[in-house]
Every structure is written in structure tokens, then in C-alpha cells.
Design a protein around this motif. Sequence first.
Motif, short mmCIF file in Angstrom:
data_model
loop_
_atom_site.label_atom_id
_atom_site.label_comp_id
_atom_site.label_asym_id
_atom_site.label_seq_id
_atom_site.Cartn_x
_atom_site.Cartn_y
_atom_site.Cartn_z
N THR A 30 0.67 -1.33 -0.07
CA THR A 30 -0.04 -0.26 -0.21
C THR A 30 0.60 1.29 0.17
N VAL A 31 2.14 0.90 0.63
CA VAL A 31 2.32 2.28 0.72
C VAL A 31 3.94 2.61 -0.36
N GLN A 32 3.68 1.60 -1.15
CA GLN A 32 4.30 1.71 -2.32
C GLN A 32 3.49 2.52 -3.26
N ALA A 33 2.88 1.97 -3.45
CA ALA A 33 1.63 2.51 -4.50
C ALA A 33 1.19 3.38 -4.29
N GLY A 154 11.80 2.43 10.03
CA GLY A 154 12.19 1.39 11.07
C GLY A 154 12.27 0.91 12.06
N GLU A 155 12.00 2.06 13.46
CA GLU A 155 12.33 1.90 14.60
C GLU A 155 10.62 1.65 14.70
N LEU A 200 14.34 -0.57 4.11
CA LEU A 200 13.00 0.00 4.10
C LEU A 200 12.62 0.17 2.53
N ALA A 201 13.00 1.34 3.12
CA ALA A 201 12.89 2.98 1.98
C ALA A 201 12.85 2.48 0.74
N ARG A 202 14.41 2.42 0.85
CA ARG A 202 15.17 1.49 -0.90
C ARG A 202 13.94 -0.19 -1.17
N GLY A 212 17.09 10.12 0.09
CA GLY A 212 17.77 10.99 0.21
C GLY A 212 18.30 11.56 2.05
N ALA A 213 17.81 11.27 2.06
CA ALA A 213 17.81 12.26 4.21
C ALA A 213 17.94 10.65 4.91
N LEU A 214 17.72 9.61 5.00
CA LEU A 214 18.78 8.31 5.76
C LEU A 214 20.07 8.27 4.87
N ARG A 215 20.11 8.47 4.03
CA ARG A 215 21.85 7.90 3.34
C ARG A 215 22.84 7.96 4.19
#
Length: 464
Positions: A30-33, A154-155, A200-202, A212-215
Motif C-alpha cells: 500500500t505504501v509503495q502504491a 524502521g524503529e 525499507l525506504a529503498r 536521500g534524508a536517510l543516506r
Amino acid sequence: MSDAPPLAPDGLDDWLRRLQREDLPVLGDTVQALCNTAQDHGSSATDLARVILRDAALTSDVIRIANSAYFNPAGVRISTVSRAVIVLGFDTVRAIGLSLTVIDTLVRGDQHSRVRRVFRSSLHAAVQARALAEATGDPAPEEVLIAALLYRIGELAFWSLADDATAAGLETALAEGAGSPADIERDTLGFALRELSRALARDWRLGDLLTGALRPGAPRDGRARLTRNAHAVVADLEAGRLEAATNRVAREARLEPVEAGALIERATAALPELGRALGVDVGARTDAARPERLAEPTRQPDPALQLRVLREMSATAHESRDLQALFDLAVEGLYRGQALDRCALAALRRDRRGLAIRAALGVPAALYGALERVSLEPGSALAGLLAEGRPARLEDPRRRQVMAEAAAQLGPVVFVAPLQLRGRTIGVLLAEPGAASGEALREAFDGFCHLAEQTMLCLGRLTA
């Protein structure tokens, strides 16, 4: 915490496999869609509505929140997802859908106390990020809000789904350890929870901004830096470092310290309002403001919603010249208001020898293509039906004649209505009544005809 078999801390890859295959596949899909609708610049309100309308409870919640003071301060009445996109904007509705999906999967229920703390901090960072984005002239502040909300996903996943022993082990290590939280997490689990967020974001393709923010290292993109800084601001505030938070905001937004302090105060004051809008209590248990979801009800015609849809169609015709918005409303009215199945609105192609679907709900890809291949060549059964200029309730054998190869994928009854503009057929409205029979079938067809007539009236106003 979950009662499922333990999530053994055997490394990041093992956690990802377990989360994606056993615990969070629906969330990921769902999030990906929803994220994909933002990355595809050709996406319409129909694409967004199609994702949201998969889940009746999510649909209801999106509409409820679209009417909240936080997202709709003007108080414009909204009854459909399509109308919400018109009034609030594509990004805002997508933001609402993403927020609700994360909340209902990871935050509700019998949570570890860390879930509540992390989620409250994430909500706080989201309102600070939105305020910073608006202050810096960002063209899409809702995207920044969502990136900040998902920054610690992730947390949330770990503390929501880890077994008691694993969660308690990390909790103890964090309380007693002398190093940074990330170092303690790596020593205990084999990876830092921020690395789980990044993975998970990837893997879920949650967007370039969040990725980019998590990189690792300093973000190269200004919006990614802003997203990360919003969480740093909240960390400063939670630790009582008001001056540090103020200076951080002042540098990010190029404001005087007094202005930066006022921005922080305004955003913080909006936090309870956002919590109420999303149905969570940011001051206590995050599931206290709204009960757990009930099983999805059977779809039934809703006369009150049908009336509101007709009004929203009229309002759209008066307020804008957006034909696609009208098409989206018409299809959602059939699908939700009248509880019809497989609803579509198709325009005649330029050569007038076939159809091009402009809006559809409940229509699988194979049927989508089959409908577009139905011939409108002179002498074809569909061309003859449209020439009659009135809605038809198709049953066999005429259903097979008119719908051609699409008939094999359709139910035994199909409603079809030509859409005419100043005496010229420009499109067609189609829907299935599902298992309706007898009086219910007659009422469904009457409602379908009424909405088709309203669609043509609104088309006339839009093109006058």
C-alpha cells in the motif's frame, strides 16, 4: 509487541525478509502504491483513488480526515476521495493515505512504549518539517511532511513487531549502554535501526526524498537536509535545548532567532490538531482516540452519499474546467455511492473507432485492455447502441454482441450509458450491478441513469 514467532536479530537482511514476507507485506504494497502515484507524473486522482479505495476503512478515514480542521481549515464539505483531491490537492490526500496506513499497521494496538514515543516524535517532526518547508517556499510541503513522518519507520517496525525478549534486550542495552544509540543497536542487533529505515525506504520505493534524508553523511539535497533537520529540532526540544532548536531552524529557514522561535511554537501548537485529525492521542496512548478497525462492511448503496456526489459534481463544474476531475467523481459516485462493480468512464478516441478509458475503479488490467479493444467501427454493436442515445441494461445475447471480447470478463448484466455533448456522443459510462436482482437491480439501473444524466449536464457547463 507481536505474538508472532521471534524476529531473531541475525542481521539486517533477515529482518527485512521477515518484515516483508510475514509481517508487513500489505503495508509495503500500500505504501509503495501511494508513493508510486507521486513519482509517476502522469498519475491522476483516479490512480490515487484506486489505491485508497482498495480498503473501505481507509477510504472512510481519508474522507473523515479530509474534513478535519488541520487539513481543511476552510471547512469545505468533502464526501469522495476525488473531491478531496480537488479541494485539498493531490499531495495532501496522498499524505493522509500514507499517514493512516503507517498508523494502522505499526502504531495501533498493544504497543511497546517506545512505539508511542517514536511515533509522537515523528508526528512532531512532521509538523516542524511542514512549517520549515512552507517557510522556505518549498513547492510541495506535504511531501516533506510525509518524509519526516516515515523517517523512523524502521524503529516503528522494530518496536511494533519484535518479540518480547528481543525488544527487552535492546531496551536494556540502550538504558545501560554508554555509546551512541546507533552503536548500541549495532552491538545488540547487528545493525542500527536507522539502517532498517533506509532499507525499507529503498525496498518499498518510498521516494527519493526519504531515501536521500536517510543516506549516510550530509544530505546533498536541500529538502532531504530539511527533513533530517526537523528530527534534529525535535530531539533538541525533547532534551530541553530550546536555543539549539531555535538556531537550527533559523539557519535552515534563514530567519532571525525570534522568527525561528515563533515558527517552532506554531508548529508545536499544531501537533495536537494533527493528532486529532489522524485519530491518535499524541499526549497519551496513540490508539486512545479511535477504536480498532472493525471488519470491512459489505458494500451497499448509500443514497445520502449519492446525493453528496451529485452536489460535488455540480460544484466541480462551477468551480473549475477540469474534465478529468469530473470523470473521477462520476466513477467514484458509481463505485461508492451506488456500490456498483467495475465502473469505468471511457472517451471516444479521436478516430471515433474505439474507446480510451479515462477513469475506472474495480477494473482489473486485463478487462481494462479488453474494453479499449471493443470496436466502434460503423456497424458494430457498440456503435449502434451509442447511436440510440440512451442508457441500456445489457443482458445476453446483446451483452455478448456489444461487449465483444470483454464480455467474457464481465458479469451477466452490464449498464452502459452514452455520454453526449450538444448532440454528439463523446464517451460512454459503464458499470456492473454485481449480484443485484429484481427491484434492487432496477434501482441500481435508475441510479446509474441519473448519474449519467448529471455527468452530461456537468459536461455541458464545463464546456460552455
